[in-house]
Design an enzyme around this catalytic site. Structure first.
Site, PDB file in Angstrom:
ATOM      1  N   LYS A 195       0.843  -1.207   0.000  1.00 21.77           N
ATOM      2  CA  LYS A 195       0.000   0.000   0.000  1.00 21.77           C
ATOM      3  C   LYS A 195       0.873   1.249   0.000  1.00 21.77           C
ATOM      4  O   LYS A 195       1.610   1.498   0.955  1.00 21.77           O
ATOM      5  CB  LYS A 195      -0.898   0.050   1.234  1.00 21.77           C
ATOM      6  CG  LYS A 195      -1.935   1.165   1.113  1.00 21.77           C
ATOM      7  CD  LYS A 195      -2.621   1.488   2.410  1.00 21.77           C
ATOM      8  CE  LYS A 195      -1.951   2.579   3.190  1.00 21.77           C
ATOM      9  NZ  LYS A 195      -1.868   3.881   2.488  1.00 21.77           N
ATOM     10  N   GLU A 269       9.987   0.508  10.387  1.00 22.63           N
ATOM     11  CA  GLU A 269      10.886   1.651  10.196  1.00 22.63           C
ATOM     12  C   GLU A 269      10.085   2.886  10.582  1.00 22.63           C
ATOM     13  O   GLU A 269       9.171   3.279   9.862  1.00 22.63           O
ATOM     14  CB  GLU A 269      11.321   1.752   8.726  1.00 22.63           C
ATOM     15  CG  GLU A 269      12.178   0.614   8.241  1.00 22.63           C
ATOM     16  CD  GLU A 269      13.561   0.625   8.863  1.00 22.63           C
ATOM     17  OE1 GLU A 269      13.920   1.608   9.542  1.00 22.63           O
ATOM     18  OE2 GLU A 269      14.276  -0.372   8.698  1.00 22.63           O
ATOM     19  N   CYS A 303      12.847  10.807   7.563  1.00 24.92           N
ATOM     20  CA  CYS A 303      12.804  10.118   8.849  1.00 24.92           C
ATOM     21  C   CYS A 303      14.139  10.238   9.588  1.00 24.92           C
ATOM     22  O   CYS A 303      14.173  10.330  10.808  1.00 24.92           O
ATOM     23  CB  CYS A 303      12.467   8.659   8.645  1.00 24.92           C
ATOM     24  SG  CYS A 303      13.425   7.946   7.314  1.00 24.92           S
ATOM     25  N   GLU A 403       9.171  14.853  16.759  1.00 27.83           N
ATOM     26  CA  GLU A 403       9.527  14.830  15.339  1.00 27.83           C
ATOM     27  C   GLU A 403       8.641  15.827  14.596  1.00 27.83           C
ATOM     28  O   GLU A 403       7.415  15.699  14.610  1.00 27.83           O
ATOM     29  CB  GLU A 403       9.311  13.426  14.769  1.00 27.83           C
ATOM     30  CG  GLU A 403       9.746  13.306  13.334  1.00 27.83           C
ATOM     31  CD  GLU A 403       9.463  11.924  12.738  1.00 27.83           C
ATOM     32  OE1 GLU A 403       8.417  11.337  13.047  1.00 27.83           O
ATOM     33  OE2 GLU A 403      10.317  11.442  11.968  1.00 27.83           O
TER      34      GLU A 403
HETATM   35  P1  NAD Z   1       1.963   7.381   8.824  1.00 23.68           P
HETATM   36  O1  NAD Z   1       2.326   6.447   9.918  1.00 23.68           O
HETATM   37  O2  NAD Z   1       0.846   8.302   9.027  1.00 23.68           O
HETATM   38  O3  NAD Z   1       1.632   6.571   7.498  1.00 23.68           O
HETATM   39  C1  NAD Z   1       2.515   5.625   6.940  1.00 23.68           C
HETATM   40  C2  NAD Z   1       1.704   4.663   6.102  1.00 23.68           C
HETATM   41  O4  NAD Z   1       0.836   3.948   6.982  1.00 23.68           O
HETATM   42  C3  NAD Z   1       0.815   5.325   5.059  1.00 23.68           C
HETATM   43  O5  NAD Z   1       0.758   4.522   3.906  1.00 23.68           O
HETATM   44  C4  NAD Z   1      -0.531   5.355   5.760  1.00 23.68           C
HETATM   45  O6  NAD Z   1      -1.616   5.395   4.866  1.00 23.68           O
HETATM   46  C5  NAD Z   1      -0.493   4.039   6.523  1.00 23.68           C
HETATM   47  N1  NAD Z   1      -1.414   3.974   7.661  1.00 23.68           N
HETATM   48  C6  NAD Z   1      -1.995   4.992   8.340  1.00 23.68           C
HETATM   49  N2  NAD Z   1      -2.806   4.509   9.305  1.00 23.68           N
HETATM   50  C7  NAD Z   1      -2.725   3.160   9.242  1.00 23.68           C
HETATM   51  C8  NAD Z   1      -3.311   2.098  10.010  1.00 23.68           C
HETATM   52  N3  NAD Z   1      -4.148   2.337  10.997  1.00 23.68           N
HETATM   53  N4  NAD Z   1      -2.966   0.831   9.686  1.00 23.68           N
HETATM   54  C9  NAD Z   1      -2.087   0.563   8.695  1.00 23.68           C
HETATM   55  N5  NAD Z   1      -1.521   1.532   7.936  1.00 23.68           N
HETATM   56  C10 NAD Z   1      -1.829   2.810   8.209  1.00 23.68           C
HETATM   57  O7  NAD Z   1       3.314   8.121   8.483  1.00 23.68           O
HETATM   58  P2  NAD Z   1       3.516   9.239   7.395  1.00 23.68           P
HETATM   59  O8  NAD Z   1       2.972  10.498   7.954  1.00 23.68           O
HETATM   60  O9  NAD Z   1       3.031   8.769   6.064  1.00 23.68           O
HETATM   61  O10 NAD Z   1       5.105   9.284   7.311  1.00 23.68           O
HETATM   62  C11 NAD Z   1       5.847  10.027   8.173  1.00 23.68           C
HETATM   63  C12 NAD Z   1       6.410   9.169   9.275  1.00 23.68           C
HETATM   64  O11 NAD Z   1       7.098   8.067   8.709  1.00 23.68           O
HETATM   65  C13 NAD Z   1       7.421   9.898  10.106  1.00 23.68           C
HETATM   66  O12 NAD Z   1       7.257   9.579  11.463  1.00 23.68           O
HETATM   67  C14 NAD Z   1       8.742   9.366   9.593  1.00 23.68           C
HETATM   68  O13 NAD Z   1       9.806   9.489  10.496  1.00 23.68           O
HETATM   69  C15 NAD Z   1       8.397   7.974   9.282  1.00 23.68           C
HETATM   70  N6  NAD Z   1       9.332   7.416   8.305  1.00 23.68           N
HETATM   71  C16 NAD Z   1      10.271   6.523   8.741  1.00 23.68           C
HETATM   72  C17 NAD Z   1      11.193   6.003   7.850  1.00 23.68           C
HETATM   73  C18 NAD Z   1      12.260   5.021   8.281  1.00 23.68           C
HETATM   74  O14 NAD Z   1      12.887   4.400   7.423  1.00 23.68           O
HETATM   75  N7  NAD Z   1      12.508   4.835   9.558  1.00 23.68           N
HETATM   76  C19 NAD Z   1      11.158   6.393   6.527  1.00 23.68           C
HETATM   77  C20 NAD Z   1      10.192   7.311   6.126  1.00 23.68           C
HETATM   78  C21 NAD Z   1       9.280   7.805   7.031  1.00 23.68           C
END
Ligand code: NAD
Length: 504
Positions: A195, A269, A303, A403
């Site tokens: 997804k 991650e 991130c 963050e």
């Molecule tokens: P998010 O957690 O809101 O969303 C990430 C993904 O999860 C999206 O595809 C979203 O649609 C999905 N999602 C949302 N709710 C869900 C649920 N209840 N069940 C399953 N999936 C769900 O994060 P974001 O705002 O898209 O991204 C930013 C965050 O991601 C930041 O905290 C960043 O640090 C982190 N990030 C970490 C890494 C890493 O490698 N450690 C890399 C990129 C981003």
């Protein structure tokens, strides 16, 4: 500093014309069973530069996730499980070749929905292809092992894929993040249901379409949609045998709870609040740029952002002066321009989050630069914020501990080595960290003492598929990239063969 749109015309005109091209040329939607599937409700994918819809795309439903998982099992059991490593490798190389022929097209899609400057988007698309090629290469070199356990025993180990794995990625480096998951999972022999984030699905859907005829139908599935419906459905699905998630810590722990119900393994991650320690002997020429790139690359939506600059008090004044200069040198503009070094934030909600943090920062610390939106009327419809720098920050402040996920630097000072390490590690996160010094022994000691999964010395990046990538503490566990990711998509089996003396 601001730039206008390339090739003349206003930024708005240029983007509208690109939207038309995209609508005319492509058909986006769920990619299931090797074909474009009609989905459920259509949702707009928006362009953060002009806040207009690029295209409306059908979202997957929970039923579509069921269909994708069922089809993936069929593809795995009947067409993919028996594929040799050599076969999987050849198909991954073929996909990488096709993607290489479409770099500019994928780059454009990434620029449009993510708002990422074109030079950065191109680099990430190339990084995605490099990642797929890495796993195409290494999967053929994998071996089992023989365990010398006794003369009457032949004991050996093998690796097997899980079958169908679920993958959920965020919006900040869409195609690259997808490649980090699809590359090792497919190389390991799994079928995937991935997804993308609902704000930035275009490049990933297009890359899947470009795999048509390369993998058996049903091996690679993309289910765009909301996290609460489609993401949750993947996390909870009884027939998804492993879940790999990249995103925020809050959502990641929910995914882990859902997977725990059926004892499915997860790779997480998650977020970060990464420190960069600038020691008194640091070469500020390179270190200031490293710390600036570490917070302003991709508009700070990274991130592993170096979002806390910990600077020795003896050089704090000079570092700060140079850092503010570096912050003010970023060129905010149209991501489609090769000169732009900072685009908008990816969505209105991210803009609101970041500007709220900036307002909090103004009441907590000293604003040294930025703190607002750019004056350029060409950018007034986009979700732009200026590169922002705060001084006099502490770990106790909101902007020093949470963050922000935007271009906001917080500068703190330390007196001695122990205080630097204490401040650096005083966070629930442990994704990345950085060190600025010319002393080799100090590099090794500090790298050892930092409680983080990644350490950069005198630079920000690169991220190579060759090495594992991932955090400690609430930044997650398990690894993307490296041989480790390939292993995480496999189960280990030990086989005991009794070798009783043969009776002749
Ligand atoms: P998010 O957690 O809101 O969303 C990430 C993904 O999860 C999206 O595809 C979203 O649609 C999905 N999602 C949302 N709710 C869900 C649920 N209840 N069940 C399953 N999936 C769900 O994060 P974001 O705002 O898209 O991204 C930013 C965050 O991601 C930041 O905290 C960043 O640090 C982190 N990030 C970490 C890494 C890493 O490698 N450690 C890399 C990129 C981003």
């Amino acid at each position: 500093m601001a730039s206008s749109s390339p090739e003349g015309g206003t930024v708005t005109d240029r983007h509208r014309s690109k939207h038309q091209e995209v609508r005319a040329e492509f058909d986006f939607g769920p990619w299931i069973g090797g074909e474009h599937q009609p989905g459920g409700t259509e949702q707009a994918v928006r362009d953060p530069v002009i806040d207009e819809a690029i295209v409306e795309i059908p979202h997957s439903s929970t039923a579509a996730v069921d269909e994708a998982v069922e089809g993936a099992w069929d593809a795995f059991e009947n067409r993919w499980e028996e594929a040799s490593a050599r076969d999987r490798s050849a198909r991954l190389f073929e996909w990488a070749d096709v993607l290489s022929d479409h770099v500019e097209e994928l780059t454009l899609l990434e620029c449009l929905d993510c708002g990422k400057p074109i030079t950065q988007a191109r680099g990430e698309v190339e990084g995605a292809i490099d990642t797929i090629e890495f796993y195409a290469s290494v999967c053929r070199a994998q071996r089992g092992s023989e365990v010398p356990a006794g003369d009457d025993l032949h004991l050996y180990t093998t690796q097997e894929p899980y079958g169908v794995v679920g993958q959920i990625v965020p919006w900040n480096y869409p195609l690259w993040a997808a490649a980090w998951k699809l590359g090792p999972a497919l190389a390991a022999g799994n079928a995937c249901v991935l997804k993308p984030a609902s704000d930035t699905p275009l490049s990933t859907i297009r890359a899947a379409q470009l795999s048509e005829g390369i993998f058996p139908d049903g091996v690679l599935n993309i289910v765009p949609g909301s996290g609460s419906e489609v993401g949750q459905a993947i996390a909870e699905h009884d027939d998804v045998r492993k879940v790999s998630f990249t995103g925020s810590t809050d959502v990641g722990s929910g995914v882990m709870r859902a997977a725990a119900e059926r004892v499915a393994p997860v790779t997480l991650e998650l977020g970060g609040k990464s420190p960069f320690i600038v020691f008194p002997d640091a070469d500020l020429e390179k270190v200031v740029q490293a710390v600036a790139d570490g917070i302003f690359y991709s508009t700070g939506e990274i991130c592993d952002a170096f979002s806390r600059a910990l600077v020795h008090e003896s050089i704090a004044e000079e570092f700060t002066e140079r850092f503010v200069e570096a912050a003010e040198s970023y060129v905010l503009g149209d991501p489609l321009s090769e000169e732009t070094t900072m685009g908008p934030l990816t969505s209105q909600s991210q803009f609101e989050t970041v500007t709220e943090y900036i307002e909090t920062g103004k009441s907590e610390a000293e604003l040294l630069s930025g703190g607002g939106t750019p004056d350029d009327p060409e950018l007034s419809d986009g979700w732009y914020v200026e590169p922002t720098v705060f001084g006099g920050v502490t770990n106790e402040m909101t902007i020093g501990s949470e963050e922000i996920f935007g271009p906001v630097q917080t500068i703190m000072t330390f007196e001695d080595y122990d205080e630097a390490i204490e401040l650096a590690n005083e966070t629930q996160y442990g994704l990345a960290s950085g060190i600025g010094t010319e002393r080799t022994t100090l590099v090794h000691q500090t790298a050892d003492d930092l409680d983080a999964g990644l350490v950069y010395v005198n630079e920000y990046g690169p991220i190579l598929p060759d090495a594992p990538y991932g955090g400690f503490k609430q930044s997650g566990f398990g690894k993307d990239l490296g041989l480790e990711a390939l292993e995480h998509y496999q189960r280990q089996k030990s086989v005991y063969v009794n070798l009783d003396d043969p009776e002749l």
